[in-house]
Structures are given as structure tokens and as C-alpha cells.
Design a protein around this motif. Structure first.
Motif, short mmCIF file in Angstrom:
data_model
loop_
_atom_site.label_atom_id
_atom_site.label_comp_id
_atom_site.label_asym_id
_atom_site.label_seq_id
_atom_site.Cartn_x
_atom_site.Cartn_y
_atom_site.Cartn_z
N TYR A 119 0.81 -1.22 0.00
CA TYR A 119 0.00 0.00 0.00
C TYR A 119 0.85 1.28 0.00
O TYR A 119 0.33 2.36 -0.24
N GLN A 120 2.15 1.13 0.30
CA GLN A 120 2.96 2.33 0.58
C GLN A 120 2.92 3.38 -0.53
O GLN A 120 2.71 4.57 -0.25
N PRO A 121 3.10 2.99 -1.84
CA PRO A 121 3.07 4.02 -2.87
C PRO A 121 1.73 4.79 -2.89
O PRO A 121 1.71 6.02 -3.03
N LEU A 122 0.62 4.06 -2.72
CA LEU A 122 -0.70 4.71 -2.70
C LEU A 122 -0.80 5.65 -1.48
O LEU A 122 -1.26 6.79 -1.60
N LEU A 123 -0.34 5.16 -0.33
CA LEU A 123 -0.43 5.99 0.89
C LEU A 123 0.42 7.24 0.76
O LEU A 123 0.03 8.32 1.22
N ASN A 124 1.58 7.11 0.09
CA ASN A 124 2.43 8.31 -0.12
C ASN A 124 1.69 9.35 -0.95
O ASN A 124 1.75 10.54 -0.68
N GLU A 125 0.97 8.87 -1.97
CA GLU A 125 0.22 9.82 -2.82
C GLU A 125 -0.90 10.49 -2.02
O GLU A 125 -1.13 11.69 -2.14
N LEU A 172 -6.86 2.50 4.37
CA LEU A 172 -7.07 3.85 3.83
C LEU A 172 -7.73 4.76 4.87
O LEU A 172 -7.37 5.93 5.00
N SER A 173 -8.70 4.23 5.63
CA SER A 173 -9.34 5.07 6.65
C SER A 173 -8.30 5.51 7.66
O SER A 173 -8.24 6.69 8.04
N SER A 174 -7.48 4.57 8.09
CA SER A 174 -6.47 4.90 9.09
C SER A 174 -5.53 5.99 8.56
O SER A 174 -5.18 6.93 9.27
N ALA A 175 -5.18 5.91 7.27
CA ALA A 175 -4.26 6.90 6.70
C ALA A 175 -4.89 8.29 6.62
O ALA A 175 -4.27 9.28 7.01
N VAL A 176 -6.14 8.37 6.14
CA VAL A 176 -6.71 9.71 5.96
C VAL A 176 -7.24 10.29 7.27
O VAL A 176 -7.27 11.51 7.44
N LEU A 177 -7.62 9.42 8.22
CA LEU A 177 -8.15 9.94 9.49
C LEU A 177 -7.12 10.80 10.21
O LEU A 177 -7.45 11.80 10.85
N GLU A 178 -5.85 10.42 10.05
CA GLU A 178 -4.80 11.17 10.74
C GLU A 178 -4.83 12.64 10.30
O GLU A 178 -4.81 13.55 11.12
N GLN A 179 -4.92 12.84 8.97
CA GLN A 179 -4.94 14.24 8.52
C GLN A 179 -6.30 14.90 8.78
O GLN A 179 -6.39 16.09 9.04
#
Ligand SMILES: NC(=O)c1ccc[n+]([C@@H]2O[C@H](COP(=O)([O-])OP(=O)(O)OC[C@H]3O[C@@H](n4cnc5c(N)ncnc54)[C@H](OP(=O)(O)O)[C@@H]3O)[C@@H](O)[C@H]2O)c1
Length: 315
Positions: A119-125, A172-179
Motif C-alpha cells: 500500500y505504501q506508494p498509494l499511501l504516499n500519494e 485507507l481510513s487509518s491513513a486519511v483519518l490522521e490528517q
């Protein structure tokens, strides 16, 4: 007062209480059918989102594509995530032609991958844009209702379907929730299915994966509503897309565009919804039945569906 009189009064009160409970239940159902679609005013999505980018998974077809178009129409910038690169280019071009004022970015990604590292490349974007809305739409169904070990593709298909239907919503939820928490605003829309509302025999991993999504949405709402985040879980019935295998009447099976226009209207009004008036009627009717009865009826229906698919294939 005699004992028989006392019993009569108790039974009379209990009878009225029972009727009152049924009336309340029917009123609540009626409210859920009518209010979100016809009565409650539309909420301000931009205020809830707090940022211009909307990320949609499974965005090149069906319901996901319709969310992309609807959100572009509402002047959100669109980040498309889907499996096939050529379909992403086509969708991006179509959105830009129709809504030249919005920005569109895209990322080709196969959600059947099982590891966080993939998932890393997607999460970086995603980390490089301000995500106001995340639509966790991507999902895979089994091709034909079957008992678990008879599902086409065997264990490998079961693993791919389960991974695709459960892992993206977590990561994805965990990644965007932070911001979103830092911004104190954001909207997460999880596309589950009516199959989550019952333990659907013959839809095993699909029904269970969609139930997982509903359960997780309820938990995330408890954890993050205090931070200004809206978490909605949508449990549609049949929508006319590539994925569905049951042909229903048009009233109960809207086009993806019609469905999404209706579902988006309910964001901020209802936490969990089928997203569509006719689906809500179905869901409320099933909800009034004892669970064991609806499970039994679904099992019979799905067994017949399975037989008819097998018969067609053998012709
Ligand atoms: N249609 C219904 O009746 C219905 C009912 C209830 C719930 N739902 C749910 O609604 C969601 C969308 O369904 P739909 O009917 O719109 O599906 P669809 O028309 O088949 O579209 C699926 C989308 O997801 C993408 N996709 C599929 N597998 C993928 C993967 N492994 N990795 C990345 N992208 C992938 C597809 O891209 P490619 O074309 O590139 O593969 C396509 O853009 C699903 O979660 C489904 O469970 C649908």
C-alpha cells in the motif's frame, strides 16, 4: 379487587405496551424511509469535508464511478483509485470533459494485495493531498452463490475477495483519518451492502466482509465523531452495475448515477442507510421479520438463484 380482575388489568396494560412498541417500530421505519430522502435538508458537504480532495476506490465503474462524477459536479477535486490503468485514464478524461474546473488525479492499484507494504506508494500519494472525503467503495463479490468450499476459484478466490472487501477500508481510513483529525473535519463513506444486514447463506465471505465494514463504521464513528469526522455506512440493495447478478424491477434496481445522487444526499443526515428510498423500504420490511425467518427466506432464495445460474450455464 379479585385476582382475576388484577390479571385482566395487567394483561390489558401489557397488550397496550406491546401495541405501542409495534407502533413505535413502524414509525421509526417510516421515518428512516421518508426523512433522509424527502424531508431533511441536504447538509453542506464541503463544510463537513473541510478539504477539496475526494478519494474514491473502485472508481472506474458502477457505483464508484458515479460517486466520482457526483462529487466532481459538487466541485470536489477527484482522486481515482482502481485496478485497470486504461479505465482510469478514460474516467479521468470523461470527468475533465464534463467538469473542466476540477482537478483529477489517479492511481492504479489492485486491492487484492494482502500486505501493508504494497500500500505504501498509494499511501504516499494520499499523504500529498488534503483528503476531505474518502469513499471506500471497492468490493468484489463471488460469481455465483455457493457453499463456502464450493465457491468458484476455491480458497484463492475466497482470500482475494475477503482481502479486497476488508483490508482497504482499514488501511485507507487509518491513513486519511490522521490528517482529517488535524483538520477537525472529514467524511468517510463506506459502501457495504444489504448482504451485511443478514447472515446470508451462500454469500458467505461477501456477506461477512460487508458486515465487517458496517461494524467497523459503527466503531470508527464512536472514535472519531468527537473530532468532527462524519462516518457513513451505505448498505445498498441491487444497483444496476456489472457486479450484480440478480435482475430486479427498475424501481428496486436504480442506475448507479440515480443511486449515488440519492445516497450522497443522506450524508450527515443518517449514519447507516441503504442510500436509496426503495432499498430502504425493502430493508425495513426485512428488519421487521424475526431474524431467523429472514435468514431462512434468504437461504431459500439464494439456493434457487444458485440453481438457476447453474441451469443457465449448463444450457
Ligand atoms: N451493484 C450492486 O448491486 C451492489 C449492491 C450492494 C453493494 N454493492 C457494493 O458497491 C461497491 C461497488 O460495486 P459496483 O456494483 O459498482 O461494482 P463494479 O461495477 O463491478 O465496479 C467495481 C469497481 O471496482 C474496481 N475493482 C474491482 N476489483 C478491484 C481490485 N481488486 N482492485 C482495485 N479495483 C478493483 C473495478 O475496476 P476494474 O474495472 O479496473 O476492475 C471497478 O472500478 C462494491 O463494494 C459492492 O460490494 C454493489
Amino acid at each position: 379487587m379479585e385476582w382475576s380482575d388484577a390479571w385482566s388489568i395487567i394483561l390489558f396494560i401489557l397488550g397496550y405496551l406491546f401495541l405501542a412498541l409495534i407502533a413505535l417500530r413502524l414509525l421509526a421505519s417510516l421515518y428512516r424511509i421518508v426523512a433522509p430522502y424527502l424531508l431533511c435538508p441536504r447538509r453542506n458537504l464541503h463544510a463537513r469535508a473541510g478539504a477539496r480532495w475526494a478519494v474514491i476506490t473502485g472508481a472506474t465503474d458502477g457505483i464508484g464511478k458515479a460517486y466520482a462524477f457526483e462529487l466532481a459536479e459538487q466541485k470536489f477535486d477527484i482522486f481515482l483509485v482502481s485496478r485497470t490503468a486504461s479505465k482510469l485514464v478514460t474516467t479521468k478524461t470523461e470527468i475533465l470533459e464534463k467538469f473542466p474546473g476540477v482537478k483529477v488525479e489517479m492511481c492504479a492499484f489492485d486491492f487484492t494485495v494482502p500486505t501493508f507494504e504494497d500500500y505504501q506508494p498509494l499511501l504516499n500519494e494520499l499523504a500529498s493531498i488534503d483528503v476531505g472525503i474518502l469513499v471506500n467503495n471497492v468490493g468484489m463479490a463471488i460469481d455465483c452463490p455457493e457453499k463456502l468450499y464450493e465457491v468458484e476459484g476455491g480458497g484463492e478466490a475466497l482470500a482475494r475477495i475477503s482481502t479486497c472487501n476488508t483490508l482497504p477500508v482499514i488501511i485507507l481510513s487509518s491513513a486519511v483519518l490522521e490528517q482529517m483529525v488535524k483538520r477537525k473535519a472529514g467524511v468517510i463513506i463506506n459502501i457495504s451492502s444489504m448482504a451485511a444486514l443478514n447472515e446470508m447463506a451462500y454469500w458467505n465471505v461477501y456477506s461477512a466482509g460487508k458486515k465487517f465494514m458496517l461494524h467497523l463504521s459503527n466503531i470508527l464513528r464512536q472514535e472519531y465523531s468527537v473530532h468532527g469526522i462524519t462516518v457513513q455506512c451505505v448498505t445498498p440493495g441491487g444497483v444496476s452495475t456489472k457486479l450484480k447478478i440478480v435482475d430486479g424491477a427498475e424501481f428496486f434496481e436504480p442506475s448507479a448515477t440515480k443511486f449515488v445522487k440519492s445516497a450522497l444526499r443522506t450524508v450527515g443526515i443518517v449514519d447507516n442507510t441503504t442510500g436509496y428510498f426503495a432499498h430502504q423500504i425493502m430493508s425495513e420490511m426485512v428488519g421487521l421479520m424475526p431474524h431467523c425467518l429472514s435468514n431462512r427466506l434468504f437461504a431459500i432464495f439464494n439456493r434457487k438463484l444458485r440453481e438457476s445460474i447453474h441451469a443457465k450455464r449448463n444450457q
